[in-house]
Each structure stands twice: as structure tokens, then as C-alpha cells.
Design an enzyme around this catalytic site. Structure first.
Site, short mmCIF file in Angstrom:
data_model
loop_
_atom_site.label_atom_id
_atom_site.label_comp_id
_atom_site.label_asym_id
_atom_site.label_seq_id
_atom_site.Cartn_x
_atom_site.Cartn_y
_atom_site.Cartn_z
N CYS A 183 0.83 -1.20 0.00
CA CYS A 183 0.00 0.00 0.00
C CYS A 183 0.87 1.25 0.00
O CYS A 183 0.36 2.36 -0.13
CB CYS A 183 -0.93 0.02 1.20
SG CYS A 183 -1.47 -1.59 1.74
N HIS A 203 -9.20 4.23 -1.11
CA HIS A 203 -7.85 3.69 -0.97
C HIS A 203 -7.54 2.72 -2.11
O HIS A 203 -7.53 1.51 -1.92
CB HIS A 203 -7.75 3.00 0.40
CG HIS A 203 -6.41 2.44 0.74
ND1 HIS A 203 -5.23 2.90 0.18
CD2 HIS A 203 -6.05 1.44 1.58
CE1 HIS A 203 -4.21 2.19 0.69
NE2 HIS A 203 -4.69 1.30 1.53
#
Lengths: 385, 133
Positions: free
Chosen positions: A83, A332
């Protein structure tokens, strides 16, 4: 080392883009950043992405995005740090320009998550963790964060309802961000009665699965002349690391990689945490927001949640947080997130954040986290007026 | 799980075998080739006691590949008596009775089956200790 300036920003709306492919999203953000900067001259492209191999059957994104963004033939490579991929790609572009080898480097973060069913996305996300000793025993990425949050509740004597201000703030800011996925407000009462995903993490503690791409153009001082509206200077971009597995940390409640990267960033920029005017934290889960505030020196250990409740995180507070909705409400798209965060800081520094504008924003910080904290990229940007 | 991966990690998964550093005495689980504390390569295998207590826990409702059919299931970080934390599933326990600090012991259980032709993967889980008598 040469100074590095950010002269262009491009974003696609974050959401479920069933009509647009990985390459189209990446190329759209790239073109938008070049148009924003008013140039077509780019020497290198660095693409941040985590899941294209798992979810799109596509690696090798450097040349793919370059080709479809009209940049055929330039230096182009992809960077992966779970991420934290977007932040890591930004760091790579920053190094390239700072070294003097590259005059203008484009960073594109892109992720396409919604083509596949949820269980495949769950499997993709857990590749950020230790494959031999975390996912092989049945841990999901959400569960790893839940283990952290449960321990935090006990050690620091807070309740899960105490995390509500982070969620309320992120959603309130997303309402005015045209690129955000969840442009609606959420109340503390709504947060309190949400169903659990992995106790004590509820639906509203978690950032959504989505698609999106963001881009930033970085240039040397010479190339930046005459380019871009209100360029900003990159004061620091640093990477800290920690053990890949949560269970291998001396103190799981300390994000040591965030401590390392933020300390180094403050040192390089010659500043203190109190000098930062706004902070884009990696609020993939609300526990990560609290741990980031503590690790970056904005709150004492165990006081991150209280900091959130103090009013400091509002747009007119001491440290506006997730000013365009954060991971929680902007969305996200994992490998793109780090670039969205930096693009949002740049909007603030340029005075282009609309109703969410932080007054007199001069120094902004973004912190992008890979996995449960094994990679942390901290970026400090300064307005050039 | 791939057969070679299964084979490589079986002593850790079946016997809770970690490593002990011959230079600084640090115990590691999972096993490491280099000590995580002092960096020494002089480490030897050591089977851990399997006793510990719950450091944190949660419930998985949507698991990674191979675990979907078992959900929901309890997972925990267990602080082993020798010092390391280990991530594992909990078993043989009332979910409402689980709490941080609760003593647990390691047992070997089936973790998953990889379809009719795949291997059946066994490994450690933790449960409240059986009390004699």
C-alpha cells in the site's frame, strides 16, 4: 543534490470504474498532470502499483502506462511497496530528479481493484503481510489491523467509539472533494452502531476497495521555470522500514518505520512536527491514524486518539488531517494512494483545495504506509510563493 | 499450499521450532537464519514450549485463499513463554471467553484442505490449557 519541484497534479475520481481499464486510468492521471503543468516534456515515468499482477494479470506497468499516456519510449519502471507503492514511486522520481540524471520525472500511482470479487481482493491485499507466517495461518489484512486495534484499546484505555472523530472528520472533508468516493457525512452515532468486519474493526473503520489513479510531475529548478501554477518544493521524501510481520516487532503498537522516516524527514527539512500545517495520514484503518500521529511526533504515545477528539484535526485546527477525505472517504486504491496524498497536499499548498482550503498552508506532510507498517514513506512539501 | 513451501516450514508449523542465537541468546519464532537482535548467523534450532498468553485477538469473517469455508474463526497474537509473539488461530474455546492475558497452549490441528487433490495442511493453533484431574 539538486532541488526538486512539483509542478503538475492529475487525479481521476476514485470509485468503481467498470468502464475504464488499468491503463486508461493510469494514462488519464498522467495526461492530467502534464496538462496541469503545461508541458509534454518528461524524461522518466515511475509507476506505483501493488495488485495489477494479482487482479489484472498484468505486471510491467512502466512501459504500459508510458505507451498509453503518449510517452512511448521514455525511461519507465514500476515500483512496488504494497500500500506504500505510490509513495515509493514518488521517492524514486524524487531521487531521479535530485540526482541530476533526470530533469522531469512523472509519478503515476494506479490501482484497479473492482474487476474481481471480494475474496480475490482480500487475498491480494494480504500479500502485503508475511506469506509464510501470517496469511498461511488464516490472517487477513483487516484481521492484522484488528489485532493492533484490540491491543491499543487495552493498553491505552480507550474505547472503539473514541476513534469516531477520525471517521467523522474524513467524511466531512470528502463531501467537498470531487475526486472522493464517499462524498457524504457520517456521524459519531452512525460510526458507533456499524457492523464488525473483524472485531473491533467495523465497516466504517475501514477504507473502501476501489479504482483510481493520481499523478505528480517533478522537475529540476531549471525545468520548473515557467511551468506549472504555483510550484511547490519537495523538502524531504524518506523511506523507513520495519519487520514484514506484525508479530516480529518489539512493540507492535509503535510504528517504528514511521518514527524512522518522519524523524529523517524533519531532519532533512530542518523542521519540527509543530511546523507542519496539514497532515495526510495513512488512515486505511482508524487504528493506523492514531499510530501514525504518535509515530510522527504529533501526539504522545497512547494519545493519538485523544488528539483526534481535541478538534486539532479539523480544517481550521492545529493539524488538519485527511483534508480531502483521506483513505477512509476519498478511497484507498492501494498502490495509487501515496500519490493521491501528495497531490492533495499540493492542492492545499497551491490554495486550490476549495471549501477544504487550509488557511496559509505552507508546509504539508504526507505519510504512506505499506503493509502493517513495514514500509513508511514520509514526504514534506513546501509552497513556493 | 505449495508442497515445497509446506516441506520448508513443517518443523515450525508442526513442532513450533524456532531458533536461538548462540551469541546473544535471543529466541526467535518463526526461525531465522540471522538473529533479529544482534545479526549473528550462529543460530540453532530450538523447539519452543508452546505455552503462552494472548497478546491480542480478533475474528476473521473473510479469510485469504483456502480459509473462506472456515470463517468465522478466531485469530490471536500469542506471547510465548520464551518471548516471541506468534500469530495463530485459537481453537477449543468459547469466543466470548477469550481475553487478552488468557493463558493458552499450542496444539496441532488441521489448518486447511487444498481441494480433493491438494494437501491437507496441519499446523499450530492455540487453546486454553487442559487442566489435569
Amino acid at each position: 543534490m539538486s532541488e526538486v519541484f512539483a509542478v503538475g497534479i492529475g487525479q481521476t475520481e476514485v470509485g468503481e470504474h467498470w468502464d475504464r481499464s488499468l491503463r486508461q486510468l493510469g494514462a488519464a492521471a498522467a495526461r492530467a498532470a502534464l496538462a496541469d503543468a503545461g508541458t509534454d516534456r518528461v524524461d522518466a515515468l515511475y509507476v506505483g502499483n501493488m495488485l495489477a499482477g494479482d487482479l489484472s494479470g498484468q505486471h510491467h506497468l512502466g512501459p504500459l502506462i508510458a505507451e498509453h499516456a503518449g510517452l512511448l519510449g521514455i525511461e519507465a519502471v514500476a515500483v512496488e511497496a504494497a500500500c506504500g507503492s505510490g509513495g515509493a514511486a514518488f521517492r524514486t522520481a524524487f531521487l531521479a530528479v535530485a540526482s541530476g540524471h533526470v530533469e522531469a520525472a512523472l509519478v503515476v500511482g494506479v490501482e484497479k481493484m473492482t474487476d474481481r470479487p471480494g475474496k480475490e481482493v482480500t487475498q491480494g491485499l494480504v500479500t502485503a503481510a508475511d506469506a509464510d507466517f501470517e496469511s498461511q495461518i488464516g490472517l487477513s489484512f483487516v484481521a492484522i489491523n484488528a489485532l493492533l486495534m484490540r491491543r491499543y484499546l487495552l493498553e491505552h484505555r480507550v474505547s472503539r467509539d473514541d476513534f469516531a472523530p477520525f471517521i467523522v472528520n474524513a467524511h466531512a472533508n470528502a463531501v467537498h472533494n470531487p475526486m472522493a468516493m464517499y462524498r457524504f457525512a457520517v456521524s459519531a452515532a452512525e460510526f458507533s452502531r456499524q457492523a464488525m468486519v473483524a472485531d473491533p474493526i467495523s465497516v466504517l473503520d475501514s477504507s473502501p476497495v476501489c479504482d483510481g489513479a493520481a499523478a505528480v510531475l517533478l522537475c529540476s529548478r531549471d525545468r520548473a521555470r515557467g511551468l506549472g501554477r504555483n510550484a511547490a518544493r519537495v523538502r524531504a521524501c524518506t523511506v523507513g522500514t520495519d519487520t514484514i510481520a506484525l508479530h516480529d516487532r518489539r512493540d507492535p503498537l509503535e510504528l517504528a518505520a514511521a518514527v524512522r522516516s518522519s524523524r529523517r524527514a524533519y531532519e532533512l527539512a530542518g523542521i519540527q512536527p509543530r511546523d507542519i500545517d496539514l497532515f495526510e495520514a495513512h488512515d486505511a484503518f482508524s487504528i493506523m491514524t492514531a499510530l501514525s500521529l504518535e509515530a510522527a511526533g504529533f501526539a504522545e504515545r497512547g494519545r493519538g486518539v485523544a488528539f483526534g477528539a481535541s478538534g486539532a484535526i479539523a480544517i481550521d485546527g492545529d493539524l488538519p488531517l485527511s483534508t480531502m477525505g483521506g483513505l477512509k472517504a476519498r478511497g484507498h486504491p492501494v498502490g495509487a494512494t501515496g500519490v493521491y496524498q501528495i497531490a492533495e497536499v499540493l492542492l492545499q499548498l497551491r490554495g486550490e483545495a476549495g471549501q477544504n482550503q487550509v488557511k496559509n498552508a505552507t508546509l504539508g506532510m504526507a505519510q504512506n504506509i505499506g503493509g502493517s507498517g513495514a514500509t513508511v514513506v514520509t514526504t514534506v512539501l513546501e509552497a513556493v510563493r | 499450499m505449495e508442497v515445497p513451501r509446506h516441506w520448508r516450514t513443517q518443523s515450525a508449523r508442526y513442532a513450533l521450532e524456532g531458533t536461538v542465537c548462540q551469541r546473544c541468546g535471543e529466541t526467535s519464532f518463526p526461525p531465522r537464519d540471522l538473529c533479529s537482535r544482534c545479526g549473528s548467523g550462529e543460530v540453532i534450532a530450538k523447539r519452543l514450549s508452546g505455552r503462552g498468553e494472548i497478546y491480542s485477538y480478533s475474528t476473521v469473517f473473510q479469510g485469504p485463499n483456502g480459509f473462506a469455508e472456515y470463517a468465522p474463526y478466531l485469530v490471536a497474537l500469542v506471547r510465548l513463554a520464551e518471548g516471541p509473539l506468534v500469530a495463530a488461530q485459537l481453537t477449543d474455546v468459547d469466543p466470548d471467553a477469550v481475553q487478552i492475558g488468557m493463558p493458552v497452549e499450542m496444539v496441532t490441528r488441521r489448518l486447511r484442505e487444498d481441494g480433493p487433490k491438494g494437501i491437507v495442511v496441519y499446523g499450530y493453533k492455540f487453546r486454553p490449557p487442559l487442566v489435569a484431574g
